[in-house]
Design an enzyme around this catalytic site. Structure first.
Site, short mmCIF file in Angstrom:
data_model
loop_
_atom_site.label_atom_id
_atom_site.label_comp_id
_atom_site.label_asym_id
_atom_site.label_seq_id
_atom_site.Cartn_x
_atom_site.Cartn_y
_atom_site.Cartn_z
N ASP A 122 0.87 -1.17 0.00
CA ASP A 122 0.00 0.00 0.00
C ASP A 122 0.90 1.22 0.00
OD1 ASP A 122 -2.34 -1.49 0.08
OD2 ASP A 122 -2.48 -1.43 2.26
N ASP A 140 -7.42 -0.98 -4.05
CA ASP A 140 -8.36 -0.56 -3.01
C ASP A 140 -9.32 0.51 -3.53
OD1 ASP A 140 -7.12 -2.30 -1.24
OD2 ASP A 140 -5.79 -0.76 -0.44
#
Length: 163
Positions: A122, A140
């Site tokens: 991430d 995401d």
């Protein structure tokens, strides 16, 4: 094979692969850039920076566990959910298919990372002053947007059916 079915398969596969490769390219670029620069953070402006973190949990780092049994269980659960989403893509014939495709493309991007890296990179860090949102990635974004659109579509369709 029916031409309309073949057209649906080609369109659905193209959307999923586009989302998957957008995610892969962004992650590969960030991992290489940060590794070469030896810095875990790239400052863009006061609201956005890229900070590479390795997420062993699910969305936004929730349910992160070090135990491989729980990690593997969550990974198997994600595969099962993807199979359910694939089934829904096949049976639905309306706009919801595209929302499921966004979810599926994003989910496959993160699933690939779970299997390849044993965690998900991430890197998008949005903040305002000292308040930070969870660090996330391109997958995401597609998963979240797909779920929000799916909820709105279900609410609208249920409202029409009740009237």
């Amino acid at each position: 094979m029916n031409t309309s079915l073949m057209k649906k398969i080609i369109i659905c596969t193209s959307i999923i692969l586009t989302i998957f490769f957008l995610d892969r390219i962004s992650k590969i670029y960030i991992i290489q850039f940060i590794t070469e620069d030896l810095n875990s953070s790239i400052y863009i402006n006061q609201f956005l920076s890229f900070n590479l973190v390795w997420n062993k949990g699910i969305a936004f780092g929730l349910f992160s566990f070090e135990k491989s049994f729980i990690y593997n269980f969550i990974t198997i659960l994600i595969v099962i959910i993807n199979l359910i989403i694939l089934y829904l893509i096949i049976i639905y014939k309306d706009i919801r298919v595209y929302f499921f495709l966004m979810i599926m493309g994003g989910s496959l991007g993160n699933l690939f990372d779970r299997l390849y890296y044993k965690s998900v990179p991430d890197f998008i860090d949005i903040n305002y002053q000292e308040y930070h949102w969870f660090i996330f990635n391109v997958s995401d974004i597609f998963i979240t947007f797909g779920v929000i659109c799916l909820i709105i579509a279900e609410l609208i369709m249920n409202k029409k059916n009740n009237e």
